[in-house]
Design a protein around this motif. Structure first.
Motif, PDB file in Angstrom:
ATOM      1  N   ARG A  53      16.430  65.306  39.646  1.00  0.00           N
ATOM      2  CA  ARG A  53      16.132  64.457  40.805  1.00  0.00           C
ATOM      3  C   ARG A  53      14.884  63.615  40.530  1.00  0.00           C
ATOM      4  O   ARG A  53      14.809  62.437  40.933  1.00  0.00           O
ATOM      5  CB  ARG A  53      15.954  65.340  42.036  1.00  0.00           C
ATOM      6  CG  ARG A  53      15.633  64.617  43.312  1.00  0.00           C
ATOM      7  CD  ARG A  53      15.806  65.541  44.521  1.00  0.00           C
ATOM      8  NE  ARG A  53      15.016  66.747  44.447  1.00  0.00           N
ATOM      9  CZ  ARG A  53      13.767  66.856  44.855  1.00  0.00           C
ATOM     10  NH1 ARG A  53      13.147  65.793  45.384  1.00  0.00           N
ATOM     11  NH2 ARG A  53      13.111  67.995  44.762  1.00  0.00           N
ATOM     12  N   VAL A  56      15.757  60.565  38.337  1.00  0.00           N
ATOM     13  CA  VAL A  56      16.414  59.504  39.103  1.00  0.00           C
ATOM     14  C   VAL A  56      15.400  58.778  39.983  1.00  0.00           C
ATOM     15  O   VAL A  56      15.342  57.539  40.011  1.00  0.00           O
ATOM     16  CB  VAL A  56      17.561  60.087  39.952  1.00  0.00           C
ATOM     17  CG1 VAL A  56      18.128  59.021  40.888  1.00  0.00           C
ATOM     18  CG2 VAL A  56      18.661  60.658  39.064  1.00  0.00           C
ATOM     19  N   ALA A  57      14.592  59.528  40.720  1.00  0.00           N
ATOM     20  CA  ALA A  57      13.649  58.919  41.654  1.00  0.00           C
ATOM     21  C   ALA A  57      12.614  58.068  40.923  1.00  0.00           C
ATOM     22  O   ALA A  57      12.310  56.942  41.347  1.00  0.00           O
ATOM     23  CB  ALA A  57      12.958  60.010  42.473  1.00  0.00           C
ATOM     24  N   ALA A  59      12.823  56.614  38.104  1.00  0.00           N
ATOM     25  CA  ALA A  59      13.432  55.441  37.471  1.00  0.00           C
ATOM     26  C   ALA A  59      13.914  54.422  38.493  1.00  0.00           C
ATOM     27  O   ALA A  59      14.411  53.356  38.116  1.00  0.00           O
ATOM     28  CB  ALA A  59      14.603  55.871  36.589  1.00  0.00           C
ATOM     29  N   SER A  60      13.763  54.729  39.772  1.00  0.00           N
ATOM     30  CA  SER A  60      14.276  53.859  40.836  1.00  0.00           C
ATOM     31  C   SER A  60      13.203  53.636  41.903  1.00  0.00           C
ATOM     32  O   SER A  60      13.361  54.064  43.052  1.00  0.00           O
ATOM     33  CB  SER A  60      15.526  54.483  41.462  1.00  0.00           C
ATOM     34  OG  SER A  60      16.461  54.865  40.473  1.00  0.00           O
ATOM     35  N   PRO A  61      12.098  52.996  41.554  1.00  0.00           N
ATOM     36  CA  PRO A  61      11.018  52.805  42.531  1.00  0.00           C
ATOM     37  C   PRO A  61      11.491  51.961  43.714  1.00  0.00           C
ATOM     38  O   PRO A  61      12.408  51.141  43.588  1.00  0.00           O
ATOM     39  CB  PRO A  61       9.935  52.088  41.724  1.00  0.00           C
ATOM     40  CG  PRO A  61      10.653  51.464  40.568  1.00  0.00           C
ATOM     41  CD  PRO A  61      11.776  52.390  40.246  1.00  0.00           C
ATOM     42  N   VAL A  62      10.865  52.185  44.847  1.00  0.00           N
ATOM     43  CA  VAL A  62      11.214  51.474  46.072  1.00  0.00           C
ATOM     44  C   VAL A  62       9.942  50.905  46.693  1.00  0.00           C
ATOM     45  O   VAL A  62       8.821  51.228  46.288  1.00  0.00           O
ATOM     46  CB  VAL A  62      11.919  52.403  47.094  1.00  0.00           C
ATOM     47  CG1 VAL A  62      13.223  52.939  46.518  1.00  0.00           C
ATOM     48  CG2 VAL A  62      10.995  53.561  47.511  1.00  0.00           C
ATOM     49  N   VAL A 128       8.625  56.219  45.717  1.00  0.00           N
ATOM     50  CA  VAL A 128       9.975  56.645  45.346  1.00  0.00           C
ATOM     51  C   VAL A 128      10.669  57.177  46.594  1.00  0.00           C
ATOM     52  O   VAL A 128      10.021  57.498  47.601  1.00  0.00           O
ATOM     53  CB  VAL A 128       9.961  57.744  44.264  1.00  0.00           C
ATOM     54  CG1 VAL A 128       9.344  57.231  42.966  1.00  0.00           C
ATOM     55  CG2 VAL A 128       9.223  58.993  44.754  1.00  0.00           C
ATOM     56  N   THR A 129      11.971  57.266  46.498  1.00  0.00           N
ATOM     57  CA  THR A 129      12.721  57.869  47.594  1.00  0.00           C
ATOM     58  C   THR A 129      13.448  59.110  47.083  1.00  0.00           C
ATOM     59  O   THR A 129      13.972  59.124  45.964  1.00  0.00           O
ATOM     60  CB  THR A 129      13.718  56.865  48.209  1.00  0.00           C
ATOM     61  OG1 THR A 129      14.396  57.484  49.315  1.00  0.00           O
ATOM     62  CG2 THR A 129      14.753  56.399  47.196  1.00  0.00           C
ATOM     63  N   THR A 130      13.440  60.157  47.893  1.00  0.00           N
ATOM     64  CA  THR A 130      14.118  61.404  47.550  1.00  0.00           C
ATOM     65  C   THR A 130      14.362  62.189  48.823  1.00  0.00           C
ATOM     66  O   THR A 130      13.555  62.133  49.764  1.00  0.00           O
ATOM     67  CB  THR A 130      13.279  62.249  46.556  1.00  0.00           C
ATOM     68  OG1 THR A 130      14.049  63.356  46.089  1.00  0.00           O
ATOM     69  CG2 THR A 130      12.005  62.766  47.198  1.00  0.00           C
TER      70      THR A 130
END
Length: 225
Positions: A53, A56-57, A59-62, A128-130
């Motif tokens: 997790r 993934v988080a 590598a996918s900044p928000v 990040v989002t999780t």
């Protein structure tokens, strides 16, 4: 948590788990843990899910802002008993799908260091989002470290010679528990950091003396499951 380089704390937390499971054979990985119904291999697969997790988080900044921090994130947990039971059953079945328990260790050895490298490379002022939330990167790393440090203690139930979690990882987890307590709570003097983590998470029940020293704050325990 800015006083600690949180990717270093996460590295210490994950290295500590590797030090516990890396020396176990298939039989050792089938010992019981403090998580009801889970063997060492099962719990390792659960923590492996956190490391995946994280990859993934990170590598996918928000975009921000964050809606929770490293403490308030935990107030959504432990969740209802039905959800926890279903997750526990899923983990057990998934772990059983491996040909041998040591296969989970091999996957952990590949994944955990990659997660730490991603953490070290992440922008400290990023988001990040999780799990349905947005967090600052340092707060996200603190949640991962807290969970890993607690589960490290869970892994050692029947492994008395296993190394303890590292001090940086424990410091992050203790800070989380402190944040979940009321401001006027004083920890019982007989507790060391490991006692605090085990009792704060309901792994070890409060004694009568604990309840006397905690007073009304005893009603806050466990702080999370």
């Amino acid at each position: 948590m800015t006083a600690i380089r949180l990717h270093e704390a996460l590295a210490q937390a994950y290295d500590g788990i590797t030090a516990v499971v890396g020396r176990l054979d298939d039989a050792g990985l089938q010992r019981a843990t403090r998580c009801q119904g889970w063997l060492v291999a099962d719990l390792l697969l659960h923590v492996l899910g956190d490391a995946q997790r994280a990859l993934v988080a990170l590598a996918s900044p928000v975009d921000g802002p964050a809606d929770v921090d490293d403490v308030s994130y935990w107030r959504d947990f432990p969740g209802d008993d039905d959800t926890s039971a279903r997750h526990a059953w899923w983990v057990r079945r998934s772990a059983a799908a491996f040909d041998r328990p040591t296969g989970i260790v091999d996957l952990w050895r590949d994944t955990a260091p990659a997660s730490v490298r991603a953490a070290a490379s992440a922008a400290p002022d990023g988001y990040v989002t999780t799990q349905g939330h947005v967090l600052r990167v340092p707060d996200f790393l603190a949640t991962l470290t807290t969970e890993a440090a607690i589960h490290h203690l869970d892994l050692t139930l029947e492994l008395p010679d296993a190394p303890p979690p590292g001090p940086l990882a424990v410091r992050v987890a203790v800070a989380t528990m402190d944040g979940l307590l009321s401001d006027d709570t004083v920890r019982p003097t007989a507790w060391d950091d490991h006692d605090f983590l085990l009792k704060a998470t309901g792994r070890v029940p409060l004694t009568d003396r604990d309840r006397l020293e905690l007073g009304e704050s005893a009603g806050w325990f466990p702080l999370l499951g």
